[in-house]
Design a protein around this motif. Structure first.
Motif, mmCIF file in Angstrom:
data_model
loop_
_atom_site.group_PDB
_atom_site.id
_atom_site.type_symbol
_atom_site.label_atom_id
_atom_site.label_comp_id
_atom_site.label_asym_id
_atom_site.label_seq_id
_atom_site.Cartn_x
_atom_site.Cartn_y
_atom_site.Cartn_z
ATOM 1 N N GLY A 417 -1.865 -22.335 2.310
ATOM 2 C CA GLY A 417 -0.973 -22.285 1.172
ATOM 3 C C GLY A 417 -0.385 -20.898 1.010
ATOM 4 N N THR A 418 0.163 -20.635 -0.169
ATOM 5 C CA THR A 418 0.814 -19.347 -0.412
ATOM 6 C C THR A 418 -0.167 -18.189 -0.295
ATOM 7 O OG1 THR A 418 2.377 -20.444 -1.894
ATOM 8 C CG2 THR A 418 2.204 -18.051 -2.059
ATOM 9 N N VAL A 432 -4.878 -14.061 3.357
ATOM 10 C CA VAL A 432 -3.585 -14.294 3.990
ATOM 11 C C VAL A 432 -2.595 -14.601 2.875
ATOM 12 C CG1 VAL A 432 -2.287 -15.612 5.680
ATOM 13 C CG2 VAL A 432 -4.739 -15.232 6.023
ATOM 14 N N ALA A 433 -1.657 -13.708 2.665
ATOM 15 C CA ALA A 433 -0.654 -13.859 1.610
ATOM 16 C C ALA A 433 0.480 -12.882 1.885
ATOM 17 C CB ALA A 433 -1.251 -13.593 0.226
ATOM 18 N N ASN A 434 1.671 -13.214 1.376
ATOM 19 C CA ASN A 434 2.831 -12.325 1.511
ATOM 20 C C ASN A 434 3.076 -11.924 2.965
ATOM 21 O OD1 ASN A 434 3.142 -12.297 -1.335
ATOM 22 N ND2 ASN A 434 1.566 -10.689 -1.487
ATOM 23 N N ASN A 449 0.709 -7.185 9.559
ATOM 24 C CA ASN A 449 1.830 -8.063 9.273
ATOM 25 C C ASN A 449 1.820 -9.281 10.186
ATOM 26 O OD1 ASN A 449 2.930 -6.404 7.264
ATOM 27 N ND2 ASN A 449 4.018 -5.173 8.783
ATOM 28 N N LEU A 450 2.120 -10.425 9.625
ATOM 29 C CA LEU A 450 2.365 -11.624 10.408
ATOM 30 C C LEU A 450 3.812 -11.618 10.892
ATOM 31 C CD1 LEU A 450 0.487 -14.096 8.076
ATOM 32 C CD2 LEU A 450 -0.031 -13.775 10.508
ATOM 33 N N ARG A 456 3.048 -21.121 8.171
ATOM 34 C CA ARG A 456 1.726 -21.369 7.613
ATOM 35 C C ARG A 456 1.459 -22.858 7.425
ATOM 36 N NH1 ARG A 456 0.435 -18.248 3.764
ATOM 37 N NH2 ARG A 456 2.003 -16.676 4.219
ATOM 38 N N THR A 457 2.491 -23.692 7.531
ATOM 39 C CA THR A 457 2.283 -25.134 7.341
ATOM 40 C C THR A 457 1.738 -25.813 8.591
ATOM 41 O OG1 THR A 457 4.542 -25.763 8.010
ATOM 42 C CG2 THR A 457 4.185 -25.149 5.700
#
Length: 736
Positions: A417-418, A432-434, A449-450, A456-457
């Motif tokens: 998710g987010t 894992v975010a932003n 950084n990703l 992410r889906t």
């Protein structure tokens, strides 16, 4: 990152939450090489992946599985625990194989991956319909499940490469990598033309841009690349994969900060040098397995890396008649990272008896394929036909049982998710975010950084691990050494506490495992070491009674404390048997080390086949092991070769070799002799470029105690007059 208030609330609730005790540990699972023996006699060039159904799927080249069996169209098998296997059939059939392959083409060296919601297989097509006659190319196929059905694209991902002489370079042996720059790369190539890396399109179906050559020709094939601790490790196989009982195939490594190289070994030697570099990953050790190579890597649930490879049982080397198809089953052994380099069983090489199997499944009473049952606060979802039940986390959740104190690894396939946070021991927080992976331990924080287009889906692999003082959080495609991003901290004095594993935020997870981390091995296995001097000659006077000639060469002279020997235009392999040998009596006893110092200048970068000199363990002209500094096309290598009679009916001999270390104009060489438990005579080779630091390599087993001596020959092209091999001494020491 979650808010401090939310994190504090979750930790407070967790501190008083009841948990069940961990399930009683099951007896340890072991595996014995060859692991493919229950369903196949040969399963060559293996690659492997864990499917979302929890099975590990292995794939192999298209040789017949058994003697007199039909050639396949690449093979598939699977296991849950590496102790029992199920054969699944072939990747293709005659109707589904690539339409652009020439009739009669073979399909070799599959490389399996998972990204963008499907399984992707790269493979060698030995001949294409566009210009039949040995124009290899790299194909690609996709499937919704690891068992297929496989759909090949309508053209190669890497087309054949003309060599300019009417033929084609070896566009073979693919291996894909997703790198931290967000790009996908494909490594391919072999002895003819070297190995190159090309960028792929985002979907992995097409090569884009110009390739970069990363190895010199004539040394490596069978690529595999993994990312670890800020380095990209290239690993490739060297020498002949398929010389029956004299196969000396081995795997070597170089590393780089970039997926495009340059790759250098532990001594700083580049894989593109004429005096080619390479740090040993696996080589044969004197037991029944020879020729270990063309490998893949996996990481198990305990964070232990393993090498999956093929090898040859020297007692049963042929699948068919001598000089026919080689019998190359699939083997597996653990990889130890020592001083930053991958070593199979800390340098011991292939295992022969039972060893611990890769750790699979989860502790804490979690069913990894139905993870919701072990997570308080998760919702069970039916999943799909591939993965089975999954667990959805929204808000906060935790394992029902406390994870043990100390090192710990938590891993899962995840659709994120987010924001999604994993908490270990109430001390390690990975979020894992932003479009970042952020790792926090106490007051220390780091992030990575990703890629901008990270999806992410889709199902990706998420792992969080504490191993001693090293803490990592990593997102990648499928846990095969690839990565999208990794955050890493060194926290000295960290002592992870026993506590439930906790999650915050939202995600759907599958294949969830929680395991103590495997204890790392940090020291190489013992190698032969010299003791007291037993005998020998420093060439301070005429040759004594301990020396004897086979085909005396009068051009060899002893003067000024050296044996000087111009290279003979002769050889000792096959039916040649016209090269001179200078042999010395060996010490009594069941173990000793012979050593010489050789100076031989064969230049660099030009063709001087096959100028060489060095040491030999000699029974007769058809049974020997030869350690030499040798020119092989444009490379200069240290080769440890073996010849023996492979077909007694007519005395036909087989010759093959292993590579060891790197060459230099001045090279020290050793042969360490011992008798193994079966009473066989084992000779292990070592080399050094300074006389102090030694690289120990392959072992060959001879049927009787051999005489040890020196040689200088070549059946060569190149420099005229021939170079002169200069030996400073031949000495024998106690072996400690």
């Amino acid at each position: 990152m979650p808010s401090k208030r939310l994190l504090a609330a979750v930790l407070t609730v967790a501190a008083v939450a009841a948990g069940t005790s961990a399930a009683t540990a099951a007896p340890p699972v072991t595996t014995t090489n060859a692991i493919s023996s229950s369903f196949a006699d040969t399963f060559a060039d293996p690659s492997i992946i864990q499917g979302r159904d929890g099975y590990w799927y292995a794939y192999a080249t298209s040789d017949p599985l058994v003697a007199n069996g039909p050639f396949g169209l690449m093979h598939m098998a699977r296991t849950k625990d590496f102790s029992s296997w199920e054969y699944l059939g072939t990747v293709f059939n005659d109707q589904t194989k690539p339409a652009w392959a020439a009739p009669g083409s073979f399909f070799w060296a599959p490389d399996i991956r998972y990204f963008d919601g499907h399984y992707v297989m790269y493979f060698t097509v030995t001949d294409t319909a566009a210009n039949p006659g040995g124009d290899p190319a790299i194909g690609v196929a996709t499937a919704p499940t690891p068992a297929g059905p496989w759909t090949a694209t309508d053209g190669p991902v890497v087309a054949p490469k003309p060599d300019g002489n009417g033929g084609f370079f070896g566009t073979i042996d693919p291996a894909m990598l997703t790198a931290a720059d967000g790009k996908r790369y494909l490594y391919y190539g072999g002895f003819y033309g070297g190995i190159s890396v090309t960028e792929l399109s985002a979907d992995g179906m097409h090569a884009v841009g110009e390739p970069t050559q990363i190895t010199i020709g004539d040394r490596y094939e069978g690529s595999y690349v993994v990312y670890r601790d800020g380095w990209y490790y290239f690993m490739g196989s060297s020498m002949n994969c398929c010389a029956g009982p004299t196969t000396g195939y081995s795997v070597f490594a170089g590393r780089s900060r970039s997926p495009r190289g340059p790759f250098v070994d532990a001594d700083g030697a580049a894989l593109t040098d004429s005096r080619v570099g390479g740090t040993t990953v696996i080589t044969q050790n004197g037991n029944k397995w020879i020729g270990p190579g063309h490998h893949a890597f996996i990481t198990d649930a305990a964070g232990q890396d393993h090498i999956v490879y093929h090898a040859i049982d020297r007692g049963t080397p042929w699948l068919t008649n001598p000089f026919g198809i080689n019998r190359r089953p699939m083997l597996i052994d653990k990889i130890d990272w020592i001083n930053g380099w991958p070593r199979t069983r800390a340098g011991l090489g292939p295992s022969e008896g039972p060893v611990p199997a890769p750790t699979t499944g989860s502790s804490l009473g979690i069913d990894s394929t139905d993870p919701a049952s072990g997570i308080q606060g998760a919702t069970r979802q039916p999943g799909d036909s591939l993965g089975g039940p999954t667990a959805t986390i929204n808000g906060g959740a935790q394992t029902r049982a406390a994870a043990p104190a100390g090192s710990l690894r938590v891993e899962a396939d995840a659709r994120l998710g987010t924001s999604f946070t994993t908490v270990l021991g109430n001390q390690v927080v990975a979020t894992v975010a932003n479009n970042r992976v952020t790792l926090t331990v106490g007051r220390r924080t780091t992030s990575a950084n990703l890629p901008p287009d990270f999806d992410r889906t889709q199902w990706n692999k998420l792992s969080v691990q504490v191993s001693g003082s090293t803490v990592t959080a990593r997102l990648n495609d499928a846990g095969l050494g690839d990565l999208y991003a990794e955050a890493r901290l060194e926290v000295h004095g960290l002592s992870l506490k026993a506590a439930p594993v906790r999650w915050l935020g939202s995600a759907e997870v599958d294949n969830l495992t929680v395991r103590p981390v495997a204890r790392p091995v940090t020291k190489l296995a013992d190698v032969p070491r010299t003791g007291d001097l037993l005998s020998g000659d420093d060439f301070s006077g005429p040759l004594g009674a301990d020396w004897s000639w086979v085909r005396q060469d009068d051009k060899a002279t002893v003067a000024d404390g050296k044996l000087s020997w111009p290279l003979e235009n002769a050889d000792l392999t096959g039916s040649s048997n016209n090269a001179g040998l200078l042999l010395h009596a060996t010490p009594a006893g069941n173990s000793w080390i012979a050593e010489t110092k050789l100076h031989l200048d064969t230049g660099e970068g030009d063709v001087r086949n096959y100028q060489q000199a060095g040491m030999i363990a000699y029974l007769n002209d058809s049974d020997f092991a030869r350690l030499g500094s040798v020119a092989i096309w444009k490379t200069r290598q240290t080769e440890y070769g073996r010849e023996l009679v492979a077909r007694p009916s007519d005395g036909a001999t087989s010759y093959g070799a292993a590579a060891i270390g790197r060459s230099a104009p001045t090279l020290w060489m050793r042969l360490a002799y011992h008798q193994n438990a079966a009473g066989e005579h084992v000779y292990r080779a070592g080399t050094s470029v300074d006389g102090k630091n030694w690289t120990w390599g392959a072992s060959w087993v001879l049927p009787a105690a051999a005489r040890i001596g020196l040689y200088a020959h070549g059946e060569f092209t190149g420099a005229n007059p021939p170079p002169v091999a200069t030996f400073d001494y031949l000495k024998f020491y106690e072996s400690r």
